[in-house]
Design a protein around this motif. Structure first.
Motif, PDB file in Angstrom:
ATOM      1  N   THR A   1       0.831  -1.209   0.000  1.00  0.00           N
ATOM      2  CA  THR A   1       0.000   0.000   0.000  1.00  0.00           C
ATOM      3  C   THR A   1       0.862   1.253   0.000  1.00  0.00           C
ATOM      4  OG1 THR A   1      -1.723  -1.165   1.236  1.00  0.00           O
ATOM      5  CG2 THR A   1      -1.811   1.240   1.232  1.00  0.00           C
TER       6      THR A   1
ATOM      7  N   ASP B   1       0.825   4.345  -2.872  1.00  0.00           N
ATOM      8  CA  ASP B   1       0.189   5.563  -2.390  1.00  0.00           C
ATOM      9  C   ASP B   1       1.121   6.749  -2.632  1.00  0.00           C
ATOM     10  OD1 ASP B   1      -2.206   6.280  -0.188  1.00  0.00           O
ATOM     11  OD2 ASP B   1      -0.497   7.652  -0.210  1.00  0.00           O
TER      12      ASP B   1
ATOM     13  N   LYS C   1      -0.683  12.932   3.200  1.00  0.00           N
ATOM     14  CA  LYS C   1      -1.571  11.843   3.608  1.00  0.00           C
ATOM     15  C   LYS C   1      -2.693  12.360   4.502  1.00  0.00           C
ATOM     16  CE  LYS C   1      -2.948   7.614   3.860  1.00  0.00           C
ATOM     17  NZ  LYS C   1      -3.473   6.929   2.660  1.00  0.00           N
TER      18      LYS C   1
ATOM     19  N   GLU D   1      -5.231  13.969   2.371  1.00  0.00           N
ATOM     20  CA  GLU D   1      -5.954  12.998   1.541  1.00  0.00           C
ATOM     21  C   GLU D   1      -7.069  12.318   2.313  1.00  0.00           C
ATOM     22  OE1 GLU D   1      -2.987  10.313   0.237  1.00  0.00           O
ATOM     23  OE2 GLU D   1      -2.338  11.512  -1.471  1.00  0.00           O
TER      24      GLU D   1
END
Length: 394
Positions: free
Chosen positions: A127, A131, A381, A384
């Motif tokens: 992941t 990402d 992050k 997001e």
């Protein structure tokens, strides 16, 4: 309390300064063997300070640890035991490379392994790779590796530029780049298991958070009970190794005043440490009460200062958002930065050419850059996930 990467970075930098400073009190210890003051600082750092400070900021610490699953306790302690091996060999890397270079290389590798291990063990590394914010964080980690290479080059040049007299004057009588590099790589790899231990102890932190919220306290302290358990493991390793050395070197009597040797050579040859004495001199059969008390105080002070690195690390980790595994990179980079500055103040680079000093400066700048990149990755992050969280509550 929500994520705040900027505050998190500040906490990590404070912790980094504490870690880089912890070896400084060792320089004032007089005529004690390494295993003696290492055990005392370890008891202060890994047993006393974690329990006292956690008890102050986290009510019902004993209850939290009793509620935690047994397998979580054992697993966190296991990784702490492995980390303890890294802590022991880390001391050797400082002996062979000096404060600035030893920190830079050993913790550089610790940064690399410690940042990657938690998501790999958790099965979430795929992941991270896909990402965008994770890719930014990994880019910052790559920049940190470049900084290791730059600092390593500077260390290689230093070995060929500085005279033996200058090394001794800076407290680096045993400087050896090749030997130090090998030890530093191993120390960095083993020290990285501390990061894995913190991840394994996350259920303990979750229980602590529930207690803190119920008592109306800040969840900023939720990871302090985790530190207790991981550090138990580290203390076990160091207790065993220090005990072996105390038995082998017959240094137990140093606890009550017998003078000994200091293989770490943490201080310059000034007549105030064993490096400046003839250990066979009959006038040095015992330390004065004042010196003995000072030695205990300085060793314990070094341990408390060391603990504060993870005291602030645990606070910074709660602020780093979904990519909290990158906290390890931020923490290690800040330690290397401040250790390098200490090395400059202690004149460890005196006698080197301008080219070597420029490389050290470049390495520090790259470390600062890696910290900024990792912090930005966390910021991305956080932004997001925020809209998704808001939509979920509508």
């Amino acid at each position: 309390m929500g994520a705040n990467p900027l505050i998190g970075v500040i906490y990590h930098w404070i912790g980094g300064f504490a870690s880089a400073t912890n070896f400084i009190p060792f320089r004032g210890i007089k005529r004690w063997s390494w295993e003696v003051y290492w055990l005392i600082q370890g008891f202060a750092a890994w047993i006393v300070a974690p329990l006292v400070l956690c008890s102050i900021f986290v009510p019902h610490t004993a209850t939290i640890l009793m509620e935690a699953p047994r397998h979580t306790i054992y697993l966190a302690m296991f990784w702490g035991i492995l980390w303890g091996v890294g802590g022991i060999t880390f001391g050797l890397s400082i002996r062979y490379l000096g404060l600035a270079l030893g920190y830079a290389i050993a913790l550089g590798f610790c940064t690399f392994f410690g940042t990657l291990m938690p998501p790999i063990f958790a099965g979430t590394f795929g992941t991270v790779l896909h990402d965008r914010s994770g890719q930014i964080v990994l880019g910052g980690l790559a920049l940190c590796l470049v900084a290791i290479a730059v600092n390593g080059t500077a260390g290689y040049l230093k070995e060929h530029e500085v005279t033996e007299e200058e090394k001794a004057d800076a407290g680096e009588r045993d400087f050896s780049f090749a030997r130090g590099l090998a030890v530093a790589i191993f120390a960095g790899f083993m020290s990285a298991f501390f990061s894995v231990g913190l991840s394994a102890g996350k259920p303990i932190g979750d229980i602590a958070r529930a207690h803190l919220v119920a008592d109306g306290r800040l969840d900023l302290w939720q990871n302090l009970p985790v530190l207790i358990v991981v550090l138990w493991g580290g203390f076990i390793t160091n207790l065993i190794w220090s005990g072996i050395l105390i038995y082998k070197n017959k240094s137990a009597a140093e606890f009550v005043g017998q003078p000994g040797r200091n293989p770490l050579r943490a201080a310059a040859v000034s007549g105030n440490t064993i490096a400046g004495f003839d250990p066979t001199d009959p006038s040095l059969l015992r330390l004065s009460t004042k010196t003995l008390i000072a030695n205990y105080f300085l060793a314990a002070l070094a341990g408390v200062i060391w603990y504060f690195q993870f005291f602030f690390y645990s606070m910074g980790q709660t602020k780093m958002g979904h990519f909290e595994f990158s906290s390890w990179t931020l923490h290690m980079a800040s330690i290397i930065l401040f250790a390098t500055l200490w090395g400059v103040l202690l004149k460890e680079w005196r006698g080197t050419r301008s080219r070597t000093k420029m490389l050290v400066t470049l390495g520090v700048c790259l470390l600062i850059g890696s910290t900024i990149v990792v912090g930005y990755g966390n910021y991305v992050k956080t932004n997001e996930t925020a809209p998704a969280t808001i939509s979920a509550h509508k």
